[in-house]
Design an enzyme around this catalytic site. Structure first.
Site, PDB file in Angstrom:
ATOM      1  N   CYS A   1       9.533   1.821   3.393  1.00  0.00           N
ATOM      2  CA  CYS A   1      10.502   0.757   3.672  1.00  0.00           C
ATOM      3  C   CYS A   1      11.913   1.326   3.740  1.00  0.00           C
ATOM      4  O   CYS A   1      12.834   0.666   4.187  1.00  0.00           O
ATOM      5  CB  CYS A   1      10.434  -0.326   2.612  1.00  0.00           C
ATOM      6  SG  CYS A   1      10.987   0.261   1.031  1.00  0.00           S
TER       7      CYS A   1
ATOM      8  N   LYS B   1      -1.284  -6.794  -9.286  1.00  0.00           N
ATOM      9  CA  LYS B   1      -2.224  -7.042  -8.181  1.00  0.00           C
ATOM     10  C   LYS B   1      -1.832  -6.047  -7.094  1.00  0.00           C
ATOM     11  O   LYS B   1      -0.979  -6.324  -6.258  1.00  0.00           O
ATOM     12  CB  LYS B   1      -2.079  -8.489  -7.700  1.00  0.00           C
ATOM     13  CG  LYS B   1      -3.305  -9.076  -7.001  1.00  0.00           C
ATOM     14  CD  LYS B   1      -3.818  -8.293  -5.829  1.00  0.00           C
ATOM     15  CE  LYS B   1      -3.010  -8.431  -4.575  1.00  0.00           C
ATOM     16  NZ  LYS B   1      -3.414  -7.449  -3.516  1.00  0.00           N
TER      17      LYS B   1
ATOM     18  N   GLU C   1       9.612  -4.461  12.673  1.00  0.00           N
ATOM     19  CA  GLU C   1       9.294  -3.234  11.943  1.00  0.00           C
ATOM     20  C   GLU C   1       8.021  -2.620  12.546  1.00  0.00           C
ATOM     21  O   GLU C   1       7.022  -3.316  12.711  1.00  0.00           O
ATOM     22  CB  GLU C   1       9.050  -3.606  10.477  1.00  0.00           C
ATOM     23  CG  GLU C   1       8.726  -2.447   9.581  1.00  0.00           C
ATOM     24  CD  GLU C   1       8.498  -2.892   8.129  1.00  0.00           C
ATOM     25  OE1 GLU C   1       7.861  -3.945   7.907  1.00  0.00           O
ATOM     26  OE2 GLU C   1       8.953  -2.186   7.222  1.00  0.00           O
TER      27      GLU C   1
ATOM     28  N   PHE D   1       0.818  -1.221   0.000  1.00  0.00           N
ATOM     29  CA  PHE D   1       0.000   0.000   0.000  1.00  0.00           C
ATOM     30  C   PHE D   1       0.847   1.265   0.000  1.00  0.00           C
ATOM     31  O   PHE D   1       0.364   2.334  -0.358  1.00  0.00           O
ATOM     32  CB  PHE D   1      -0.935  -0.002   1.225  1.00  0.00           C
ATOM     33  CG  PHE D   1      -0.269   0.454   2.493  1.00  0.00           C
ATOM     34  CD1 PHE D   1      -0.173   1.811   2.802  1.00  0.00           C
ATOM     35  CD2 PHE D   1       0.300  -0.456   3.380  1.00  0.00           C
ATOM     36  CE1 PHE D   1       0.458   2.242   3.962  1.00  0.00           C
ATOM     37  CE2 PHE D   1       0.933  -0.032   4.541  1.00  0.00           C
ATOM     38  CZ  PHE D   1       1.015   1.318   4.830  1.00  0.00           C
TER      39      PHE D   1
ATOM     40  N   GLU E   1      -5.001  -3.815  -1.811  1.00  0.00           N
ATOM     41  CA  GLU E   1      -6.448  -3.569  -1.789  1.00  0.00           C
ATOM     42  C   GLU E   1      -6.801  -2.350  -0.938  1.00  0.00           C
ATOM     43  O   GLU E   1      -7.949  -1.945  -0.869  1.00  0.00           O
ATOM     44  CB  GLU E   1      -7.190  -4.824  -1.304  1.00  0.00           C
ATOM     45  CG  GLU E   1      -6.884  -5.285   0.122  1.00  0.00           C
ATOM     46  CD  GLU E   1      -5.615  -6.146   0.237  1.00  0.00           C
ATOM     47  OE1 GLU E   1      -4.626  -5.859  -0.467  1.00  0.00           O
ATOM     48  OE2 GLU E   1      -5.623  -7.079   1.068  1.00  0.00           O
TER      49      GLU E   1
ATOM     50  N   SER F   1       5.420  -7.038   3.184  1.00  0.00           N
ATOM     51  CA  SER F   1       6.045  -7.387   4.463  1.00  0.00           C
ATOM     52  C   SER F   1       6.772  -8.739   4.352  1.00  0.00           C
ATOM     53  O   SER F   1       6.460  -9.553   3.475  1.00  0.00           O
ATOM     54  CB  SER F   1       4.987  -7.406   5.561  1.00  0.00           C
ATOM     55  OG  SER F   1       3.900  -8.202   5.165  1.00  0.00           O
TER      56      SER F   1
HETATM   57  P1  NAD Z   1       1.575  -6.566   2.956  1.00  0.00           P
HETATM   58  O1  NAD Z   1       2.599  -7.618   3.038  1.00  0.00           O
HETATM   59  O2  NAD Z   1       0.447  -6.565   3.940  1.00  0.00           O
HETATM   60  O3  NAD Z   1       0.870  -6.590   1.523  1.00  0.00           O
HETATM   61  C1  NAD Z   1       1.617  -6.673   0.320  1.00  0.00           C
HETATM   62  C2  NAD Z   1       0.801  -7.409  -0.723  1.00  0.00           C
HETATM   63  O4  NAD Z   1       0.553  -8.741  -0.267  1.00  0.00           O
HETATM   64  C3  NAD Z   1      -0.558  -6.763  -0.983  1.00  0.00           C
HETATM   65  O5  NAD Z   1      -0.799  -6.762  -2.369  1.00  0.00           O
HETATM   66  C4  NAD Z   1      -1.526  -7.679  -0.253  1.00  0.00           C
HETATM   67  O6  NAD Z   1      -2.785  -7.770  -0.875  1.00  0.00           O
HETATM   68  C5  NAD Z   1      -0.837  -9.034  -0.295  1.00  0.00           C
HETATM   69  N1  NAD Z   1      -1.168  -9.856   0.871  1.00  0.00           N
HETATM   70  C6  NAD Z   1      -1.535  -9.414   2.104  1.00  0.00           C
HETATM   71  N2  NAD Z   1      -1.728 -10.467   2.925  1.00  0.00           N
HETATM   72  C7  NAD Z   1      -1.456 -11.580   2.220  1.00  0.00           C
HETATM   73  C8  NAD Z   1      -1.457 -12.972   2.529  1.00  0.00           C
HETATM   74  N3  NAD Z   1      -1.761 -13.416   3.744  1.00  0.00           N
HETATM   75  N4  NAD Z   1      -1.120 -13.842   1.568  1.00  0.00           N
HETATM   76  C9  NAD Z   1      -0.788 -13.404   0.342  1.00  0.00           C
HETATM   77  N5  NAD Z   1      -0.767 -12.099  -0.009  1.00  0.00           N
HETATM   78  C10 NAD Z   1      -1.091 -11.198   0.910  1.00  0.00           C
HETATM   79  O7  NAD Z   1       2.355  -5.177   2.981  1.00  0.00           O
HETATM   80  P2  NAD Z   1       1.761  -3.727   3.136  1.00  0.00           P
HETATM   81  O8  NAD Z   1       1.292  -3.535   4.540  1.00  0.00           O
HETATM   82  O9  NAD Z   1       0.842  -3.417   2.023  1.00  0.00           O
HETATM   83  O10 NAD Z   1       3.082  -2.856   2.901  1.00  0.00           O
HETATM   84  C11 NAD Z   1       3.985  -2.544   3.920  1.00  0.00           C
HETATM   85  C12 NAD Z   1       5.139  -3.506   3.958  1.00  0.00           C
HETATM   86  O11 NAD Z   1       5.812  -3.523   2.713  1.00  0.00           O
HETATM   87  C13 NAD Z   1       6.184  -3.112   4.980  1.00  0.00           C
HETATM   88  O12 NAD Z   1       6.657  -4.280   5.616  1.00  0.00           O
HETATM   89  C14 NAD Z   1       7.279  -2.480   4.142  1.00  0.00           C
HETATM   90  O13 NAD Z   1       8.573  -2.496   4.708  1.00  0.00           O
HETATM   91  C15 NAD Z   1       7.218  -3.328   2.926  1.00  0.00           C
HETATM   92  N6  NAD Z   1       7.809  -2.662   1.787  1.00  0.00           N
HETATM   93  C16 NAD Z   1       9.010  -3.134   1.339  1.00  0.00           C
HETATM   94  C17 NAD Z   1       9.626  -2.515   0.281  1.00  0.00           C
HETATM   95  C18 NAD Z   1      10.936  -3.032  -0.245  1.00  0.00           C
HETATM   96  O14 NAD Z   1      11.286  -2.689  -1.348  1.00  0.00           O
HETATM   97  N7  NAD Z   1      11.657  -3.836   0.489  1.00  0.00           N
HETATM   98  C19 NAD Z   1       9.027  -1.417  -0.341  1.00  0.00           C
HETATM   99  C20 NAD Z   1       7.794  -0.969   0.151  1.00  0.00           C
HETATM  100  C21 NAD Z   1       7.198  -1.599   1.213  1.00  0.00           C
END
Ligand code: NAD
Length: 507
Positions: free
Chosen positions: A288, A180, A390, A156, A183, A233
């Protein structure tokens, strides 16, 4: 109420085609974090939606791959101009779902556009290698071909930049790309797909499917999808990596972070405080590459830094995303606000000193918005859970280190290894630090060292699973396969075949 739909085969819509066991469509709430109110519903898709997108991708991809790279690049040039033309609308839409301030949303879009600019040069970077006369009458050359159909699964916190990290490079390389997005803020990704189409992208080449875990699992198991690029994450990144690789796909999965800023005794503390304020609290800490941990070297440095940080934090203005004077806006949703506040309580329970408490902050007139004031902890230690994990909110933790070696060891030993920064006037210390620290991206007096688009983005340890980074040549490598051709054009006579039964060598 507005419904945000998939963008499949060149257009939005199609309604919810999900057939759950109950035969019902599913929708997710999209909030305005400024007001705390639901402002739209997003269609949470399922296998049938993905199948439609994959069918459109399969129909379009071979011709797109055969389109010469200069023409593919022209779509990127057109797209860049269209995004620039629509910058204000896109930034407002992004802020209204994410909560970051408008100027920060423009930065999010601009960083994505820089990858589009890189993709404009794709004809040059796709050129292969060639060796003339590798053997008698034999030439060897290589070509980079698209992997076919690729998917990007995005978080997000950067709803424009991260989809473009992946989608611009993937499509410029000749792939069909299905996004994808998160959401939680799905509207900008759909607008990007519409603008790609307007820029001349054939239908089926840049599509969007919405959804949650159900859609992600359908993607990971789909036999026609060759590559998956994930950012989110770490636990989910690890899951996506394992399941995708087990299904035979190429997968890169970027995860969470806990970036440290090392402050050497000779650093310019006023500059450090200015840099830290933005890097720790900008975008409400939901980056991040934020700097949520600061490591002053020596107690004298720690005391001086803390004394300067307290008034700087008091001066931060938390406001709605459209407030031009606000330094940061709300966090993305109520659950995340609660999670961040729980981490603050954990820090207190673990014995860290809560110097500034941002909990309980309410913005007048927007009492239901997901706002959190800035928090500062001192005397955080490496054994604390609130240090190891984090937090992803506007919380800065001071971890004191007695010397350079201890400061170097902290980020090196941490489970995450995304980014790190050192603040110093000493070139030798900076050079030593950059060479030895066990982290993927390093800033020297640069608080948020996100590499430019023609370099490459990626962390180490639990911040990234897989071997290739995002964008730059690493991105091109991820989205292409190398084919190597060894050719001979005999001039008529048949060789004696004497060596036909041993492995051919060029000797
Ligand atoms: P998230 O892991 O909750 O969601 C990421 C994606 O995974 C979304 O599209 C979501 O729909 C999907 N998802 C969520 N739950 C899932 C599940 N149980 N099974 C499969 N798919 C699932 O992450 P977020 O909260 O949207 O974003 C924040 C996180 O992203 C933080 O941990 C941040 O550090 C990380 N991030 C990392 C980078 C990088 O380049 N390393 C860059 C930006 C953000």
């Amino acid at each position: 109420m507005r419904t945000i739909d998939h963008f499949i085969a060149g257009s939005a819509g199609g309604g919810a085609t999900r057939t759950s066991p109950a035969g019902e469509a599913r929708f997710g709430d999209v909030f305005d974090p400024n007001t705390g109110q639901v402002q739209a519903k997003v269609n949470l898709g399922a296998q049938a939606d993905l199948d439609r997108a994959v069918a459109a991708a399969q129909a379009a991809q071979p011709a797109w791959a055969m389109t010469n790279p200069q023409r593919r690049a022209r779509v990127m040039f057109n797209f860049k101009a269209l995004v620039e033309k629509n910058m204000d609308e896109l930034a407002h839409l992004l802020s209204s779902e994410h909560g970051k301030v408008i100027a920060d949303s423009k930065g999010d879009i601009q960083r994505g556009l820089e990858v589009v600019e890189f993709a404009c040069g794709i004809p040059h970077v796709l050129k292969g290698e060639y060796t003339q006369g590798a053997g008698p009458g034999i030439d060897v050359y290589s070509m980079r071909q698209p992997v076919g159909i690729g998917v990007g699964i995005t978080p997000f916190n950067f709803p424009a930049m991260i989809p473009l990290w992946m989608g611009a490079v993937a499509t410029a390389c000749g792939n069909a790309f299905i996004l994808k997005p998160s959401e939680r803020d799905p509207s900008v990704p759909v607008r990007l797909a519409e603008l790609m189409r307007e820029a001349g992208m054939p239908e089926g080449i840049f599509q969007v499917v919405h959804g949650d875990k159900e859609m992600v699992d359908a993607i990971l198991d789909h036999p026609a999808i060759a590559a998956v690029s994930f950012v989110g994450s770490s636990d989910i990144a690890h899951y996506v990596y394992n399941r995708g690789v087990a299904a035979g796909k190429r997968v890169q999965a970027m995860g969470g972070a806990k970036n440290h800023g090392i402050v050497m005794p000779d650093a310019d503390l006023d500059q450090v405080v200015a840099d830290l304020s933005g890097a720790a609290f900008g975008s409400a800490g939901e980056r991040c590459m934020a700097l949520p941990v600061v490591v002053p070297v020596g107690d004298k440095t720690a005391e001086a830094l803390k004394a300067k940080l307290i008034p700087a934090i008091a001066a931060l203005r938390v406001g709605v995303s459209t407030d031009n004077d606000a330094h940061y806006g709300p966090v993305v949703n109520a659950a995340h606000k609660q999670r961040v506040e729980n981490w603050i309580q954990t820090g207190v329970d673990e014995g860290a000193e809560l110097v500034v408490d941002g909990r309980g902050f309410q913005l007048q007139g927007n009492e239901e918005g997901f706002f959190i004031g800035p928090s500062l902890f001192d005397h955080v230690t490496p054994d604390m859970q609130s240090y190891k994990e984090e937090i992803f909110g506007p919380v800065l933790q001071i971890v004191r280190a007695p010397d350079f070696e201890t400061a170097l060891k902290l980020p090196s030993d941490h489970q995450y290894g995304n980014g790190v920064a050192i603040f110093t006037r000493n070139g030798h210390a900076a050079r030593e630090f950059a060479a030895r620290v066990n982290v993927g991206m390093v800033g020297i007096n640069v608080p948020i060292p996100v590499p430019v688009a023609y370099h490459t983005f990626g962390g180490w340890k639990r911040s990234a699973f897989g071997d290739t980074n995002q964008h730059g040549m690493e991105g091109v490598k991820f989205w292409t396969k190398v084919k190597t051709i060894t050719q001979r054009w005999p001039d008529g006579g048949v060789g004696d075949g004497a060596n036909a039964f041993v492995i051919p060598t060029m000797g």
